[in-house]
Every structure is written in structure tokens, then in C-alpha cells.
Design a protein around this motif. Structure first.
Motif, mmCIF file in Angstrom:
data_model
loop_
_atom_site.group_PDB
_atom_site.id
_atom_site.type_symbol
_atom_site.label_atom_id
_atom_site.label_comp_id
_atom_site.label_asym_id
_atom_site.label_seq_id
_atom_site.Cartn_x
_atom_site.Cartn_y
_atom_site.Cartn_z
ATOM 1 N N PRO A 1 -7.368 -9.798 3.113
ATOM 2 C CA PRO A 1 -6.418 -9.421 2.242
ATOM 3 C C PRO A 1 -7.484 -8.284 1.089
ATOM 4 N N HIS A 2 -6.549 -7.421 0.665
ATOM 5 C CA HIS A 2 -7.251 -6.508 -0.359
ATOM 6 C C HIS A 2 -6.245 -5.637 -1.120
ATOM 7 N N MET A 3 -6.841 -4.892 -2.190
ATOM 8 C CA MET A 3 -5.794 -3.769 -2.714
ATOM 9 C C MET A 3 -6.611 -2.907 -3.428
ATOM 10 N N VAL A 4 -6.069 -1.814 -3.581
ATOM 11 C CA VAL A 4 -6.618 -0.569 -4.275
ATOM 12 C C VAL A 4 -5.558 -0.098 -5.285
ATOM 13 N N LEU A 5 -5.841 0.020 -6.548
ATOM 14 C CA LEU A 5 -5.076 0.570 -7.570
ATOM 15 C C LEU A 5 -5.483 2.004 -7.616
ATOM 16 N N ASN A 6 -4.501 3.068 -7.841
ATOM 17 C CA ASN A 6 -5.125 4.410 -7.908
ATOM 18 C C ASN A 6 -4.591 4.796 -9.385
ATOM 19 N N ALA A 7 -4.919 6.092 -9.501
ATOM 20 C CA ALA A 7 -4.848 6.691 -11.003
ATOM 21 C C ALA A 7 -3.115 6.926 -11.139
ATOM 22 N N GLU A 8 -2.426 7.082 -10.053
ATOM 23 C CA GLU A 8 -1.200 7.464 -10.161
ATOM 24 C C GLU A 8 -0.160 6.209 -10.595
ATOM 25 N N GLN A 9 -0.585 4.954 -10.838
ATOM 26 C CA GLN A 9 -0.248 3.748 -11.167
ATOM 27 C C GLN A 9 0.431 3.053 -10.075
ATOM 28 N N ARG A 10 0.019 3.353 -8.864
ATOM 29 C CA ARG A 10 0.275 2.683 -7.468
ATOM 30 C C ARG A 10 -0.713 1.638 -7.074
ATOM 31 N N VAL A 11 -0.180 0.783 -6.445
ATOM 32 C CA VAL A 11 -1.324 -0.100 -5.639
ATOM 33 C C VAL A 11 -0.949 -0.385 -4.312
ATOM 34 N N ALA A 12 -1.813 -0.242 -3.629
ATOM 35 C CA ALA A 12 -1.564 -0.460 -2.138
ATOM 36 C C ALA A 12 -2.776 -1.332 -1.646
#
Length: 141
Positions: A53-64
Motif C-alpha cells: 500500500p502506497h501513494m504519490v501526490l503530484n503537483a497537478e493535485q492528483r494522487v495515485a
């Protein structure tokens, strides 16, 4: 002379030891691979042949990321230490192991109201200030 030499060596080693224990590095919220280590006070288990389980938040306000069973995706809103996940969705894979943990992750992330980063650890907190999830920053090759 030997006593003075030993005193200088001791003071020097103590100084180096003190510096070695200071951890001033702080991971950034955005563009960091955050590995989930605890959810609602329970250590996270990684099932065989499944992603952690993990997540990455990017600068375009998206999380994956992943809940350990399904891929997660969505948006987030950030203002100061306020963090809210929005429009969260996931795939619906049939998981023989870890399905209840995956469901808990899916229910918990939208409860996030605030976040805090200390060193390499990210804490998500609900509106009452209770820690609902802990993540660890992981360096990717």
C-alpha cells in the motif's frame, strides 16, 4: 601529554557522535513515494504477490497509488497543513488476501483533514486531530 591527547580525542568523538544522530532531512509531501505502514493504529501487512500500500501526490493535485489490492487514484486539495482527498476511486480486483485492509484504506483516506511530516514519516490526521494513517518515505531507484 597523553591525558590531554585523550581528552581532545574524546571531545572530538563526542562532537561527531552528536552530529551523527541529528536527522534534519524532511521528505516533501509532493512527488514522494509514501509507503503505508500503519492504518487506524494497526500495522499494515503486505500480502504475497501484491503491491505494498502506497501513494504519490503530484503537483497537478492528483494522487495515485495502491491499497495493496487495487490501484487508487483521485485528487487532493492542499492548503497549509490542511489536506483533503477528493474524487477517490479504485479498481475492483478480487483479492484473496488483504481485502479488509484495502477496504479500510479506502474508507480512511477520505477522512483526512490535516497532515504532518516529521523526518521521513507522514501522518494523516482526521478533523479531531487523531492520527489515522502513517506513511514512510521510500527512495526509489
Amino acid at each position: 601529554m597523553n591525558t590531554r591527547f585523550l581528552l581532545y580525542i574524546t571531545i572530538g568523538l563526542m562532537s561527531l557522535t552528536g552530529c551523527a544522530h541529528k536527522n534534519t532531512s524532511t521528505a516533501e509531501l509532493l512527488n514522494t513515494y509514501w509507503k503505508l505502514v500503519e492504518i487506524k493504529g494497526t500495522a499494515v501487512a503486505v500480502s504475497d504477490n501484491q503491491r505494498e500500500p502506497h501513494m504519490v501526490l503530484n503537483a497537478e493535485q492528483r494522487v495515485a497509488g495502491s491499497d495493496g489490492c487495487n490501484r487508487l487514484m483521485g485528487g487532493y486539495q492542499l492548503s497549509g497543513d490542511s489536506l483533503q482527498f477528493t474524487q477517490m476511486a479504485s479498481t475492483r480486483m478480487a483479492c484473496l488476501q488483504g481485502a479488509s485492509q484495502a477496504d479500510l484504506i479506502g474508507v480512511t483516506l477520505p477522512q483526512t483533514a490535516r497532515y504532518a511530516i516529521q523526518g521521513e514519516q507522514l501522518e494523516l490526521r482526521d478533523a479531531s486531530g487523531a492520527v489515522i494513517a502513517r506513511f514512510k518515505a521510500v527512495a526509489l531507484p
